[in-house]
Write a protein that holds these residues in place. Sequence first.
Motif, short mmCIF file in Angstrom:
data_model
loop_
_atom_site.label_atom_id
_atom_site.label_comp_id
_atom_site.label_asym_id
_atom_site.label_seq_id
_atom_site.Cartn_x
_atom_site.Cartn_y
_atom_site.Cartn_z
N GLU A 108 2.40 7.34 7.93
CA GLU A 108 1.18 7.31 7.15
C GLU A 108 1.07 8.47 6.18
N THR A 142 -6.15 2.25 -0.46
CA THR A 142 -5.73 1.30 0.58
C THR A 142 -6.89 0.39 0.97
N ALA A 169 0.81 -1.22 0.00
CA ALA A 169 0.00 0.00 0.00
C ALA A 169 0.84 1.27 0.00
N HIS A 172 0.97 1.03 6.52
CA HIS A 172 -0.37 1.57 6.72
C HIS A 172 -1.07 0.81 7.83
N LEU A 175 -4.62 -0.68 7.27
CA LEU A 175 -4.63 -1.91 6.47
C LEU A 175 -4.19 -3.10 7.32
N GLU A 229 4.10 -3.87 5.96
CA GLU A 229 3.24 -2.74 5.65
C GLU A 229 3.40 -1.63 6.69
N SER A 232 -6.99 -3.66 0.62
CA SER A 232 -7.18 -4.65 1.68
C SER A 232 -8.28 -5.64 1.31
#
Lengths: 367, 296
Positions: free
Chosen positions: B294, B224, B216, B248, B251, B246, B228
């Motif tokens: 983020e 995003t 992502a 994020h 997610l 990851e 997912s």
Amino acid sequence: MKKDIKKRNTILTIILIGIIFAYMLILQLNSASHSYAISIIERSAIYAVVAVAMNMLTGFTGLFSLGQAGFMAIGAYVTAILIIPVESRPTVYYVNGIAPWLANVSLPWWLAMLLGGLIAAGFAALIGFPVLRLKSDYLAIATLGFAEIIRAVIAAPGLNQITNGSYGLNTIPGYHSIFTPVIVSIICIALMVMLLRSSYGRAFTAIREDEVAAEAMGINLFKTKELAFIISSFFTGIAGGLLAIYMRSIDAKTFQVTLTYTILLIVVLGGLGSVTGSVIGAFLVMGGQEWLRFFDEPLTIGGVSIPLFRAGFRMVIFSILLMVVVLFWRKGLMGGREFSWQGLINLFRRIPQLFRKKKSGEGAKNE
Amino acid sequence: MSEDILRMENITMQFGGVVAVDSLSLHVGEGEIVALIGPNGAGKTTAFNCITGVYEPTNGRVEFNGQTMVANCPHGKMKKTYAGSHAGEYTEIVSRTPDKITALGVARTFQNIRLFSSLTAFENVLIAQHMHVKTNFLSESFFANAAFLDKMKTKPKARQEELDMRERAHELLREVGLSDVENEEAGNLPYGIQRRLEIARALATNPRLLLLDEPAAGMNPQETAELSAFIVEIKKRYKLTVFMIEHHMDLVMKISDRIYCIDFGKMIAEGNPKEISSNPKVIEAYLGEADHAENN
């Protein structure tokens, strides 16, 4: 609609092939008066094979190899040694004599050529182990070195009884007809195109695009590179054999680095990753060098002789033309694409636009 | 819990004097979605590279599907300079190149997209099936594109293989919703689509375990969310196990069954999303920086 286009393309292709063969037939029937044109076409066809083989490595697999002259030398010598008529061998090897085991070995030209290709491929397989671990420029230097070694070995006194050392080989039987080299070239190129369009050919392209990703997709880098290298060298060797028969006399100097550069020039000019580009490039470069010959003749206009027109001037013009082409067609004439009738038709359609908008015209050609 | 498909035991990766991954042990169960999180430079991608054969770990063992896939112990020059733990515990050396590991059933995507960018989306997926080709290059060259043989009852094996591969590529692209961009050059596709295509290409190798390296990265919240859902969907459809790196958090928290958190190459926490998000160590090492991550 789609079927119509397909039909049109087939018809156009058949017409083109027909015209080419009719032209060659006319040349062949009047071979005495057209020997010059015949020789240019033969030479171009042979160079086209090497160019496509080199493109397979450089343009498709992304391996920058400069060993072409070496592999051509192997193919040419194997072919030449095996097809020189047995009775004229004493005169060819008049200084050192021929090795007794070789004196009566003789093969038909096509078998000798095939053997030349196979031996070139064998050498490629051997040197592939160390050199294919190298990347880009380093690979180029290593293969260049290999080509020079081959050339030196061929001229070495120790091999005098086989290669006739620095005296070279002559009285190689030539072609009886223009069709022989052209058809062999067409077969070679067709075989390479078939490989490139198969799954293995796609694996080559994957390596060119991104080695890390290709390997992560399960493509064995070494095996695939080795395959490309061997096949390319095989056809380069065959082209060497074709060249030997075409030239009728060869020596180690025939296969200097400049030969590789000429082929590299053809490949880059035609477009990396384009088979048709390489073929067109071969005919343009080989033909261009000859067509521009009038620049070498003294020229007199109105009693004043133009000073620039003298021997060697043609190469200046040729180089300038090359620079122009490379500047305006950065990715070569075909730019990684293949020739298609639709592309040609679109090009012709665009020509009126070129005159309308002169400034953006160069951009349009690039597409 | 089901059987472990992937098991990393004390994997240590040392570059010169720097220990990038320090005796990392983790396991991924069949059918799970497991996330590996950690601040930038924590060694997540290095850990991935140790699994997929891009790097040879300095020490430790990776087991895939019950058999040793990669194993190493400090040898040669590294013997003296080895700074990690568990030295001498492993004696076996098993090294595999990335293509062999892919052949075992482990496929991956890359942090910075690595598509074959001047080829079409279709060709990208087609190439990923090359490893399954059984016929040799000669019969491939002669028959793979011999369309005129299609009317025959028994086609040459190479032609049949080629047709199957094409069929499968179309099917795969349809299933991941990329049919309409099939003939577009991969490099010209929008970023989100490229990410999706990279996953589709990895799927074409028929993996059992899919490793996603920051799938992502660079996506907006909507993309995003789509991703997912996509990961969950392909996991179900292809009966995959997913192991992903990851940043994020939304997610990761939403779809993963378990989460591992590493920092400076060392495992600092393990647990389900709830446990991880309340773990003080994780908050200190990572979530303190979460806003920062983020915003990428």
